[in-house]
Design a protein around this motif. Sequence first.
Motif, PDB file in Angstrom:
ATOM      1  N   ALA A 151       0.821  -1.216   0.000  1.00  0.00           N
ATOM      2  CA  ALA A 151       0.000   0.000   0.000  1.00  0.00           C
ATOM      3  C   ALA A 151       0.852   1.263   0.000  1.00  0.00           C
ATOM      4  O   ALA A 151       0.411   2.313  -0.474  1.00  0.00           O
ATOM      5  CB  ALA A 151      -0.941  -0.002   1.208  1.00  0.00           C
ATOM      6  N   ALA A 152       2.065   1.180   0.514  1.00  0.00           N
ATOM      7  CA  ALA A 152       2.909   2.372   0.605  1.00  0.00           C
ATOM      8  C   ALA A 152       3.136   2.985  -0.772  1.00  0.00           C
ATOM      9  O   ALA A 152       3.236   4.200  -0.903  1.00  0.00           O
ATOM     10  CB  ALA A 152       4.247   2.027   1.272  1.00  0.00           C
ATOM     11  N   CYS A 153       3.225   2.142  -1.791  1.00  0.00           N
ATOM     12  CA  CYS A 153       3.425   2.661  -3.155  1.00  0.00           C
ATOM     13  C   CYS A 153       2.158   2.610  -4.002  1.00  0.00           C
ATOM     14  O   CYS A 153       1.959   3.469  -4.858  1.00  0.00           O
ATOM     15  CB  CYS A 153       4.523   1.873  -3.873  1.00  0.00           C
ATOM     16  N   HIS A 154       1.316   1.605  -3.815  1.00  0.00           N
ATOM     17  CA  HIS A 154       0.195   1.412  -4.740  1.00  0.00           C
ATOM     18  C   HIS A 154      -1.100   2.102  -4.315  1.00  0.00           C
ATOM     19  O   HIS A 154      -2.011   2.241  -5.127  1.00  0.00           O
ATOM     20  CB  HIS A 154      -0.051  -0.081  -4.980  1.00  0.00           C
ATOM     21  N   ALA A 155      -1.204   2.529  -3.034  1.00  0.00           N
ATOM     22  CA  ALA A 155      -2.346   3.356  -2.610  1.00  0.00           C
ATOM     23  C   ALA A 155      -1.917   4.814  -2.725  1.00  0.00           C
ATOM     24  O   ALA A 155      -0.733   5.108  -2.901  1.00  0.00           O
ATOM     25  CB  ALA A 155      -2.753   3.016  -1.182  1.00  0.00           C
ATOM     26  N   ASP A 156      -2.880   5.730  -2.610  1.00  0.00           N
ATOM     27  CA  ASP A 156      -2.516   7.155  -2.584  1.00  0.00           C
ATOM     28  C   ASP A 156      -1.591   7.411  -1.396  1.00  0.00           C
ATOM     29  O   ASP A 156      -1.773   6.829  -0.328  1.00  0.00           O
ATOM     30  CB  ASP A 156      -3.778   8.019  -2.417  1.00  0.00           C
ATOM     31  N   ALA A 157      -0.621   8.320  -1.599  1.00  0.00           N
ATOM     32  CA  ALA A 157       0.350   8.587  -0.537  1.00  0.00           C
ATOM     33  C   ALA A 157      -0.320   9.129   0.721  1.00  0.00           C
ATOM     34  O   ALA A 157       0.133   8.890   1.830  1.00  0.00           O
ATOM     35  CB  ALA A 157       1.413   9.564  -1.017  1.00  0.00           C
ATOM     36  N   MET A 178       9.191   7.142   4.983  1.00  0.00           N
ATOM     37  CA  MET A 178       9.280   6.252   6.149  1.00  0.00           C
ATOM     38  C   MET A 178       8.013   6.309   6.987  1.00  0.00           C
ATOM     39  O   MET A 178       7.665   5.327   7.637  1.00  0.00           O
ATOM     40  CB  MET A 178      10.520   6.603   6.983  1.00  0.00           C
ATOM     41  N   ALA A 179       7.306   7.452   6.967  1.00  0.00           N
ATOM     42  CA  ALA A 179       6.028   7.522   7.681  1.00  0.00           C
ATOM     43  C   ALA A 179       5.046   6.508   7.087  1.00  0.00           C
ATOM     44  O   ALA A 179       4.254   5.893   7.812  1.00  0.00           O
ATOM     45  CB  ALA A 179       5.461   8.928   7.612  1.00  0.00           C
ATOM     46  N   LEU A 180       5.119   6.314   5.755  1.00  0.00           N
ATOM     47  CA  LEU A 180       4.269   5.313   5.100  1.00  0.00           C
ATOM     48  C   LEU A 180       4.693   3.907   5.501  1.00  0.00           C
ATOM     49  O   LEU A 180       3.863   3.019   5.680  1.00  0.00           O
ATOM     50  CB  LEU A 180       4.360   5.450   3.572  1.00  0.00           C
ATOM     51  N   VAL A 181       6.004   3.713   5.634  1.00  0.00           N
ATOM     52  CA  VAL A 181       6.515   2.386   6.019  1.00  0.00           C
ATOM     53  C   VAL A 181       6.022   2.030   7.421  1.00  0.00           C
ATOM     54  O   VAL A 181       5.585   0.899   7.665  1.00  0.00           O
ATOM     55  CB  VAL A 181       8.054   2.349   5.948  1.00  0.00           C
ATOM     56  N   VAL A 182       6.056   3.017   8.324  1.00  0.00           N
ATOM     57  CA  VAL A 182       5.597   2.754   9.693  1.00  0.00           C
ATOM     58  C   VAL A 182       4.104   2.416   9.718  1.00  0.00           C
ATOM     59  O   VAL A 182       3.649   1.609  10.529  1.00  0.00           O
ATOM     60  CB  VAL A 182       5.939   3.937  10.623  1.00  0.00           C
TER      61      VAL A 182
END
Lengths: 296, 153
Positions: A53-59, A267-271
């Motif tokens: 989701a980090a890349c394929h959903a909206d940021a 990194m906020a998306l990774v968390v």
Amino acid sequence: MRRILSALVLLAVLGLATFWVVTRPRPVDPGLLAGLVPDAAHGEQVFWAGGCAACHADADATGAAKLVLKGGQRFASPFGTFLAPNISNDATAGIGAWTALDLANAMLRGVSPEGSHYYPVFPYASYAKATPQDVVDLRAFLATLPADPTPSQPHEVGFPFSIRALLGGWKFLFLKTDWVVGGELSQEEARGRYLVEALGHCGECHTPRNALGGMRLGRWLAGGPVPGGQGNFPNITPAKLDWTVPDIVEYLNSGFTPSFDSAGGHMALVVQNTAHLPESDRRAIADYLKRVPPVE
Amino acid sequence: MRKAIFALTTTLLAAMPALAQDMTNPDEILTARHGYMLLLAMQLAPLGAMAKGTAPYDAAAATEAAKNLAALSGIDSSMLWVPGTEAGVLTDSSALPAIIANTADRADRFAQLKGAADALVTVAGNDVEAMKAGLGGVGAACGGCHKEYRKPD
């Protein structure tokens, strides 16, 4: 003269044949997934560990919108700008029609159902180490997610990188399935290694790349400049990352650093992904990071 | 004596503009903003230590820290976000210009933080697992705004 000419022709043919052999997409053995029973609930864990989701959903997606994998995020690189495709459950715009074997070819070999190479911005150089069972489980989980009709946008990549056959050469050079960190590992460290090196694809950002875009494994997780952007990916080897195991575990849960600053940028998306993992997995990641060779 | 008082009063009156400064110095605003963030961090510190297991779980202390966090995130902090204090203008600032410009979204982000802190207040005293989950919500609110509006390192 004629002998030299025929030697040259022979060389050219040999060269082309080698090019063809080396650059040919290599799908997995069609029997790879035989007998594996999909577990969609476990597939959700694979989904969060893999960071889809980090890349394929909206940021800026949160909550349920995180599960709408319609693509569109842009990733700048020295080779051009790549656009995340739609991998939602839509049968035409997304990957709703894919079999588990299609997903295995994509993740483990970087090969599309039509048999062409994907660009390694899709982190198959890491996913190649995923287990077939996890792929099957992920396929089952992805099938439970919403369909979205947004068409995938083409990558903005110029010549010569627009020639996908060249990616066969890239894979020949850089697509490795050996573990980077070898030696005796505890069960927890080995789990952490699987999460970091395979599903979590941490090295894709935290390991610097060479001129051809391959990860410099001798500087595994040692960080470097953001390609096509500003700032740096931090060095997370023990040479620079002096956080304790509980510090790292908390960071992967809430995003808080030891000084209670919080993760920013990608990194906020990774968390947002690692927060969904069981506590034992966050701890395994931390245990593994302590085992990575320090690189200054 | 009367003359001395007159002199003192006159001096004080003359000094008034300096004393009653309207606090528009960008450097002071940036210092205040960083101090505000640090004050938030100081409430998070005891909660984080309990979550990590480096300090024993204390329901009362956790609730107190959560209440402070909720109170702090509920104040109108608009005086901290003014043009001239953004990254690119002040070297020590990592606030992207958009956080200054997008006042409506900024208010919304702070409302999200307040919501997460209020939720934390209600669960912080239950047990350590509930507190950790609540703290995760606060972290998501912090990270959501930092992701969007803070200059990458």
